[in-house]
Structure formats: C-alpha cells, structure tokens
Design a protein around this motif. Structure first.
Motif, PDB file in Angstrom:
ATOM      1  N   VAL A   1       0.560  -1.235  -0.174  1.00  0.00           N
ATOM      2  CA  VAL A   1       0.090   0.012  -0.082  1.00  0.00           C
ATOM      3  C   VAL A   1       0.696   1.274  -0.050  1.00  0.00           C
ATOM      4  CG1 VAL A   1      -2.018  -0.969   1.038  1.00  0.00           C
ATOM      5  CG2 VAL A   1      -0.230   0.179   2.651  1.00  0.00           C
ATOM      6  N   LYS A   2       0.198   2.190  -0.575  1.00  0.00           N
ATOM      7  CA  LYS A   2       1.154   3.405  -0.775  1.00  0.00           C
ATOM      8  C   LYS A   2       1.024   4.392   0.515  1.00  0.00           C
ATOM      9  CE  LYS A   2       0.982   5.498  -4.891  1.00  0.00           C
ATOM     10  NZ  LYS A   2       0.403   5.862  -6.254  1.00  0.00           N
ATOM     11  N   ASP A   3      -0.455   4.331   1.027  1.00  0.00           N
ATOM     12  CA  ASP A   3      -0.400   5.125   2.121  1.00  0.00           C
ATOM     13  C   ASP A   3      -1.681   4.457   3.006  1.00  0.00           C
ATOM     14  OD1 ASP A   3      -0.265   7.279   3.923  1.00  0.00           O
ATOM     15  OD2 ASP A   3      -1.418   8.624   2.718  1.00  0.00           O
ATOM     16  N   GLN A   4      -1.597   4.804   4.231  1.00  0.00           N
ATOM     17  CA  GLN A   4      -2.987   4.173   4.767  1.00  0.00           C
ATOM     18  C   GLN A   4      -3.274   5.097   6.126  1.00  0.00           C
ATOM     19  OE1 GLN A   4      -0.876   0.511   6.183  1.00  0.00           O
ATOM     20  NE2 GLN A   4      -0.993   1.159   8.138  1.00  0.00           N
TER      21      GLN A   4
ATOM     22  N   GLY B   1      -4.218   1.502  -2.166  1.00  0.00           N
ATOM     23  CA  GLY B   1      -3.635   0.169  -2.611  1.00  0.00           C
ATOM     24  C   GLY B   1      -4.647  -0.579  -3.425  1.00  0.00           C
ATOM     25  N   ASP B   2      -4.088  -1.529  -3.884  1.00  0.00           N
ATOM     26  CA  ASP B   2      -5.001  -2.682  -4.573  1.00  0.00           C
ATOM     27  C   ASP B   2      -5.730  -3.636  -3.464  1.00  0.00           C
ATOM     28  OD1 ASP B   2      -6.165  -4.541  -6.362  1.00  0.00           O
ATOM     29  OD2 ASP B   2      -4.325  -6.050  -5.951  1.00  0.00           O
TER      30      ASP B   2
ATOM     31  N   GLU C   1      -8.659   1.695  -1.876  1.00  0.00           N
ATOM     32  CA  GLU C   1      -8.786   2.651  -3.024  1.00  0.00           C
ATOM     33  C   GLU C   1      -7.363   2.682  -3.671  1.00  0.00           C
ATOM     34  OE1 GLU C   1     -11.219   3.744  -4.997  1.00  0.00           O
ATOM     35  OE2 GLU C   1      -9.361   4.334  -6.329  1.00  0.00           O
ATOM     36  N   LEU C   2      -7.361   2.380  -5.028  1.00  0.00           N
ATOM     37  CA  LEU C   2      -6.134   2.121  -5.823  1.00  0.00           C
ATOM     38  C   LEU C   2      -5.660   3.659  -6.255  1.00  0.00           C
ATOM     39  CD1 LEU C   2      -4.418   0.177  -7.000  1.00  0.00           C
ATOM     40  CD2 LEU C   2      -5.969  -0.106  -9.081  1.00  0.00           C
ATOM     41  N   LYS C   3      -6.551   4.399  -6.747  1.00  0.00           N
ATOM     42  CA  LYS C   3      -6.269   5.862  -7.254  1.00  0.00           C
ATOM     43  C   LYS C   3      -5.984   6.909  -6.165  1.00  0.00           C
ATOM     44  CE  LYS C   3      -8.125   9.076 -10.650  1.00  0.00           C
ATOM     45  NZ  LYS C   3      -7.616   9.157 -11.943  1.00  0.00           N
TER      46      LYS C   3
END
Ligand SMILES: C[S@@+](CC[C@H](N)C(=O)[O-])C[C@H]1O[C@@H](n2cnc3c(N)ncnc32)[C@H](O)[C@@H]1O
Length: 334
Positions: free
Chosen positions: A3-6, A17-18, A295-297
């Motif tokens: 994941v890029k962020d959380q 992320g996916d 959420e991916l975007k």
C-alpha cells in the motif's frame, strides 16, 4: 502489503492500494458486512477507466477479462466475511452503445449473481433504485432517452435504467444476530416519517406496536427504493485529475445508510474494496460502525482521507446531541 499510504484509527482503516492485496492481510471471517460499487464491466473492459494501473479493474481489455479479475476480488471477500453475513453489490445494466437506435444492454447484475453463486454465496434478492428519466437523460446524454425518439421511431425508446443493490449471504450460520431491541431509529431517504409516528421512536414496549420502526421497515423492505436522495453524496469534485476521462460517481449515502442499518450491529466491521472517495466508510462510521476501505487511485484516496476525517468528527459532535426522542410511550397500534 503493497500500500502507498494508510490511515488507521479506532473508527476506520483506509488504504491507498489494490483491494486484493489489502484484503489478503485481513483475517478470515473478520468482516460483518461488505458493501460497494465495483467498476461497471462493459464490452471493452469497463464503462470507463479510472486509471492506467493494471491492477485497476476498470482497466481490462474486455468484459471476460474484467469478470475474471473481479472473481479474485469476490473470492477474497468470501474469505474475510463472517458466515451468514451479507455482501451488497451496487450495479446496473450496462449499455453496449449509445447510438440512439436499437442500443442493447449487458446483464451485468445477472453475471454478478452467477459469479457469487458459483463462489458459494446465496442470492438474497435485489432492490432497484429508481431514477428520474429526464434527469438521467440530462446527466448521461443517453440518446435513446431523447423525447424525439417517440416521434421518429418509438421502437428505439430507451429505459432510464435503475441501479440495483444485490444482496448475497456467505453460506453458513451467522454467529451474531443483528438486533434492534427498540426497532429501527433512523430513516435515510426523501420521505419523512409521519409526524404522528414519532412518539413511537425508540419504543420500549411490545415491538408489534412500534409504528415508527414498522413504517421504516416497510420502506426498507420494498423492492424499489424510489426516494433515495440522488444529491446526498460525499464531496468528490476535487479528486478529479487533469487527464481523467470522467468523475467518480459516489454512491448515495441513503443507499449505504440503509444497508448498514439493516445488516450490522453497532461496532461491527464494514468493508468496501472499491472505496472511491470514501462513501462506504463514511456512512458506517457516522452510524457507529467501523469502516475499512481500499482505493487504488491516489487522488480518490486523498479525498477519502478528508471525507473520513469529517465522519469521525461528525460522530463526536453528534454524540453530544443523541437521544433527544427517547422515552416510553403509552398509545398502542390500532
Ligand atoms: C464505482 S467506483 C466506487 C465509488 C465509491 N462507491 C464512492 O462512493 O466513492 C469504483 C472504484 O474502484 C477503484 N478501483 C478499481 N480497481 C481497484 C482495485 N484493484 N483496488 C482498489 N480500488 C480499485 C476505482 O479507482 C474507483 O474509485
């Protein structure tokens, strides 16, 4: 987990992320309800692509690839859901073209039903969300909804397609019943609970006499939800990026509120694999549940972060004003 962020708080956990990767990290049978709108599959993949990421479901080349990709999502939902509990999927019939003459539809809801049955869910019925035809015409520019079709060749007149919410239960016995000791307390919709029934709200007597909750139940149990407030959606405009084909369409909060009220107890976990700008996290948090979303975007995720902060703040503000209507009532139902 890639994941890029959380953001993880007591009220919600949201991930950029996916969804398949995010769900991989959730424990088995830890989710009490899942509610979401997937990207809408169409002949050339999805109705429109949200991003160019290969993991984006809307970015498949054709409908068959889209459905195979979606199957991985539903398999993960099956693993993380508690037995006997509901996964609710918001969808619609998908137009194959927009020529104004003889346009046909893909039975996307039917394919979603067959996929869930194949993967071990029971189909528990559908609710249609009614949409006003002229408003649909103006929003989508659907050619077969122009009135002139009637004058030129009425055979091509189209349908202002409803949305559907499909309900599925994971096979097995639900270990924790969803109870409403004093009946339903809130109505999410355009219609108003009649004034003379308010005295039954939070009724502590025999529940067969609870006319307030009975009125809400009759509306919620209906196969057609015809008073969903189309504009009651979360802010989304700021999440559009320059090269985006189209805005995300957030799901109406009335729809989510109803599903959450019907199928969960307070404090339970509600999951959306396709969070968009955060609607299916915002609603459960506002209703005292815990929201989990992927959420991916990135631009949608950033908007979701703001919207979820608003929900957590809203809950705290509301807890000071709650229960203005409590108290026993003497009259009984006739
Ligand atoms: C129909 S929209 C959901 C909108 C949401 N219900 C709301 O109210 O904002 C579908 C979303 O799924 C996201 N998406 C597509 N593939 C994904 C994936 N593999 N993992 C996570 N999100 C994904 C898209 O970026 C898009 O925001």
């Amino acid at each position: 987990m890639a994941v890029k962020d959380q953001v993880v708080t007591d009220e919600y956990a949201i991930y950029n992320g996916d969804c398949i990767e995010v769900m991989n990290d959730l424990p088995d049978e830890s989710i009490h309800l899942s509610v979401y709108s997937p990207p809408f599959g169409s002949t050339n993949g999805a109705l429109y692509a949200y991003s160019s990421d290969d993991r984006d479901l809307s970015n498949n080349d054709n409908y068959a690839d889209f459905m195979s990709h979606y199957e991985f999502v539903v398999k993960e939902i099956r693993r993380v859901m508690m037995p006997g509990r509901i996964t609710a999927v918001h969808c619609m019939d998908v137009p194959r073209s927009n020529s104004g003459k003889g346009d046909s539809y893909i039975d996307f809801p039917g394919d979603i039903i067959r996929l869930h049955e194949k993967l071990g869910f029971e189909f528990r019925g559908r609710r249609a969300i009614w949409k006003e035809p002229l408003a649909v015409r103006l929003r989508t520019m659907q050619k077969n909804l122009a009135h002139k079709t009637i004058t030129e060749d009425a055979v091509s007149t189209g349908v202002a397609a409803a949305d559907y919410v499909l309900m599925f239960a994971k096979k097995g016995t639900n270990p924790v019943p969803v109870t409403n000791e004093h009946g339903l307390l809130e109505y999410a919709g355009e219609r108003q609970v009649p004034q003379d029934l308010w005295k039954y709200r939070n009724y502590e007597g025999k529940q067969t006499e609870n006319r307030f909750s009975h009125w809400i139940w009759r509306n919620y149990a209906s196969s057609v939800w015809d008073d969903v407030r189309m504009n009651r959606v979360l802010p989304f405009q700021d999440s559009k990026e320059e090269d985006d084909e189209k805005h995300v369409h957030p799901l109406q909060l009335d729809v989510i509120d109803r599903i959450v009220q019907l199928y969960t107890n307070e404090g339970e976990n509600v999951l959306t694999p396709f969070m968009g700008v955060g609607s299916e996290v915002y609603s459960p948090v506002m209703l005292g549940r815990r929201g989990i979303g992927a959420e991916l975007k990135e631009s949608y995720y950033r908007q979701a972060v703001k919207n979820c902060e608003m929900a957590a703040k809203g809950m705290k503000d509301m807890s000071e004003t709650i229960d203005m209507f409590g108290g026993p009532i003497e009259e009984s139902m006739d």
